[in-house]
Scaffold this motif. Sequence first.
Motif, mmCIF file in Angstrom:
data_model
loop_
_atom_site.group_PDB
_atom_site.id
_atom_site.type_symbol
_atom_site.label_atom_id
_atom_site.label_comp_id
_atom_site.label_asym_id
_atom_site.label_seq_id
_atom_site.Cartn_x
_atom_site.Cartn_y
_atom_site.Cartn_z
ATOM 1 N N ASP A 3 38.647 4.361 7.958
ATOM 2 C CA ASP A 3 38.369 4.773 6.002
ATOM 3 C C ASP A 3 37.906 2.912 6.061
ATOM 4 O O ASP A 3 39.126 2.757 6.022
ATOM 5 C CB ASP A 3 38.942 5.035 5.653
ATOM 6 C CG ASP A 3 39.000 6.990 6.553
ATOM 7 O OD1 ASP A 3 38.011 7.596 6.898
ATOM 8 O OD2 ASP A 3 40.362 7.261 7.035
ATOM 9 N N LEU A 5 36.520 0.778 2.485
ATOM 10 C CA LEU A 5 36.340 1.073 0.176
ATOM 11 C C LEU A 5 35.528 -0.224 0.307
ATOM 12 O O LEU A 5 36.093 -1.724 0.658
ATOM 13 C CB LEU A 5 37.788 1.091 -0.018
ATOM 14 C CG LEU A 5 38.122 1.027 -2.064
ATOM 15 C CD1 LEU A 5 37.223 1.549 -1.984
ATOM 16 C CD2 LEU A 5 39.862 0.994 -1.619
ATOM 17 N N VAL A 18 28.385 -2.129 2.527
ATOM 18 C CA VAL A 18 28.786 -1.083 2.781
ATOM 19 C C VAL A 18 27.408 -0.041 4.220
ATOM 20 O O VAL A 18 28.052 0.114 4.897
ATOM 21 C CB VAL A 18 27.575 -0.089 1.643
ATOM 22 C CG1 VAL A 18 28.041 1.539 1.685
ATOM 23 C CG2 VAL A 18 28.721 0.111 0.546
ATOM 24 N N ARG A 22 28.877 1.380 7.591
ATOM 25 C CA ARG A 22 28.822 2.578 7.916
ATOM 26 C C ARG A 22 27.619 2.456 9.197
ATOM 27 O O ARG A 22 27.824 2.763 10.643
ATOM 28 C CB ARG A 22 27.421 2.682 7.108
ATOM 29 C CG ARG A 22 28.428 3.523 5.503
ATOM 30 C CD ARG A 22 27.768 3.547 4.440
ATOM 31 N NE ARG A 22 28.387 4.375 3.163
ATOM 32 C CZ ARG A 22 28.488 4.620 2.315
ATOM 33 N NH1 ARG A 22 27.316 4.346 2.183
ATOM 34 N NH2 ARG A 22 28.733 5.798 1.787
ATOM 35 N N ASN A 27 33.448 5.058 8.145
ATOM 36 C CA ASN A 27 33.497 5.906 6.471
ATOM 37 C C ASN A 27 33.510 5.593 5.351
ATOM 38 O O ASN A 27 35.206 4.909 5.170
ATOM 39 C CB ASN A 27 34.735 7.050 6.578
ATOM 40 C CG ASN A 27 34.639 7.929 5.702
ATOM 41 O OD1 ASN A 27 33.781 8.875 5.124
ATOM 42 N ND2 ASN A 27 35.792 8.755 5.610
ATOM 43 N N VAL A 28 32.523 4.641 4.749
ATOM 44 C CA VAL A 28 33.193 4.131 3.652
ATOM 45 C C VAL A 28 33.063 4.403 2.415
ATOM 46 O O VAL A 28 31.842 5.817 2.165
ATOM 47 C CB VAL A 28 31.930 3.011 3.460
ATOM 48 C CG1 VAL A 28 31.706 1.557 2.358
ATOM 49 C CG2 VAL A 28 31.691 2.007 5.432
ATOM 50 N N THR A 29 34.178 4.547 1.718
ATOM 51 C CA THR A 29 34.017 4.392 0.174
ATOM 52 C C THR A 29 33.572 3.979 -0.310
ATOM 53 O O THR A 29 34.210 2.834 -0.453
ATOM 54 C CB THR A 29 35.475 4.935 -0.174
ATOM 55 O OG1 THR A 29 35.588 6.328 0.374
ATOM 56 C CG2 THR A 29 35.505 5.337 -2.528
ATOM 57 N N LEU A 31 32.470 1.390 -4.277
ATOM 58 C CA LEU A 31 32.600 1.755 -5.746
ATOM 59 C C LEU A 31 31.704 0.883 -6.822
ATOM 60 O O LEU A 31 32.162 -0.738 -6.497
ATOM 61 C CB LEU A 31 34.372 1.772 -6.236
ATOM 62 C CG LEU A 31 35.533 2.596 -5.731
ATOM 63 C CD1 LEU A 31 36.876 2.150 -6.043
ATOM 64 C CD2 LEU A 31 35.533 3.995 -6.430
ATOM 65 N N ASP A 36 30.553 4.266 -10.662
ATOM 66 C CA ASP A 36 31.554 5.333 -11.279
ATOM 67 C C ASP A 36 32.333 4.421 -12.533
ATOM 68 O O ASP A 36 33.796 4.924 -12.640
ATOM 69 C CB ASP A 36 32.776 4.521 -10.389
ATOM 70 C CG ASP A 36 32.367 4.871 -8.233
ATOM 71 O OD1 ASP A 36 32.295 6.144 -8.303
ATOM 72 O OD2 ASP A 36 31.734 4.020 -8.316
ATOM 73 N N LEU A 53 41.600 7.082 -5.625
ATOM 74 C CA LEU A 53 41.580 7.261 -4.801
ATOM 75 C C LEU A 53 42.639 7.235 -3.593
ATOM 76 O O LEU A 53 44.138 7.208 -4.423
ATOM 77 C CB LEU A 53 41.625 5.154 -4.163
ATOM 78 C CG LEU A 53 40.093 5.466 -4.790
ATOM 79 C CD1 LEU A 53 40.008 3.611 -3.763
ATOM 80 C CD2 LEU A 53 38.824 5.135 -4.178
ATOM 81 N N PHE A 57 43.381 3.642 3.900
ATOM 82 C CA PHE A 57 42.027 2.936 3.805
ATOM 83 C C PHE A 57 42.188 1.410 4.851
ATOM 84 O O PHE A 57 43.076 0.361 4.488
ATOM 85 C CB PHE A 57 41.101 1.500 2.661
ATOM 86 C CG PHE A 57 40.740 2.925 1.545
ATOM 87 C CD1 PHE A 57 39.710 3.360 1.989
ATOM 88 C CD2 PHE A 57 41.323 3.557 0.546
ATOM 89 C CE1 PHE A 57 39.004 4.783 1.377
ATOM 90 C CE2 PHE A 57 41.061 4.296 -0.368
ATOM 91 C CZ PHE A 57 39.837 5.103 -0.070
#
Length: 221
Positions: A3, A5, A18, A22, A27-29, A31, A36, A53, A57
């Motif tokens: 995970d 960020l 990003v 990926r 598994n990328v969040t 921002l 946002d 959040l 991560f």
Amino acid sequence: MIDALVIGASGGIGRAMVDEMRARGGNVTALSRAEDGLDVTDPASVERVMGGLEGPFQTVFVSVGILAPEGAFPEKQLSAIDPAQMARTFAVNTIGVAHLLSYLPRLLPNQGRSVTGVLTARVGSIGDNRIGGWHSYRASKAALNQIVHGAAIELKRTHRDAIVAALHPGTVATPFTEGYDPKHGKLAPEEAARNLCDVMERLTGDQSGGFYDYSGKEIVW
């Protein structure tokens, strides 16, 4: 699956990071201010976005910064320093990023390896400064490097396997560097992202708190 960020994901390097994470199965969040409403100079905005959040991560990448305020340029002489413009540069590059990093203890895993890369710049190195100029930008990045170093020390007390490092990406072809054409040329954002991800994957615990370039070479403070 890791995970991850990425903060500042709408910029050239952030967006490429990003995509690269990926592509490596993360598994990328992502921002950004554009998506946002994250304004690092507004404490309420940072609290709303970062406070919402849910971690942990294993990988965090912070790609936030300005070369100079909109409509301004890095100073070439001391006489060009404008206090308001300098304050704005510090508000984004130093104070804003420091506020983001204050959320790391809650967002990182308490056990197991994690790595946080904070985008900075070689020109923030005092030891490497041989030509002067760019006073506000240099100083804001030098101050940020100190914050990254301090964050790494503090996190080791509660997150023994956490790695935090200041990272220089090289000169990357993004809107950030428009109008600046170095003799050594510019890297494509995709190449810069691959390099930075490689460095973050190779960093070890005893390197936490350090300052490294896109090849993993340590930069003097």
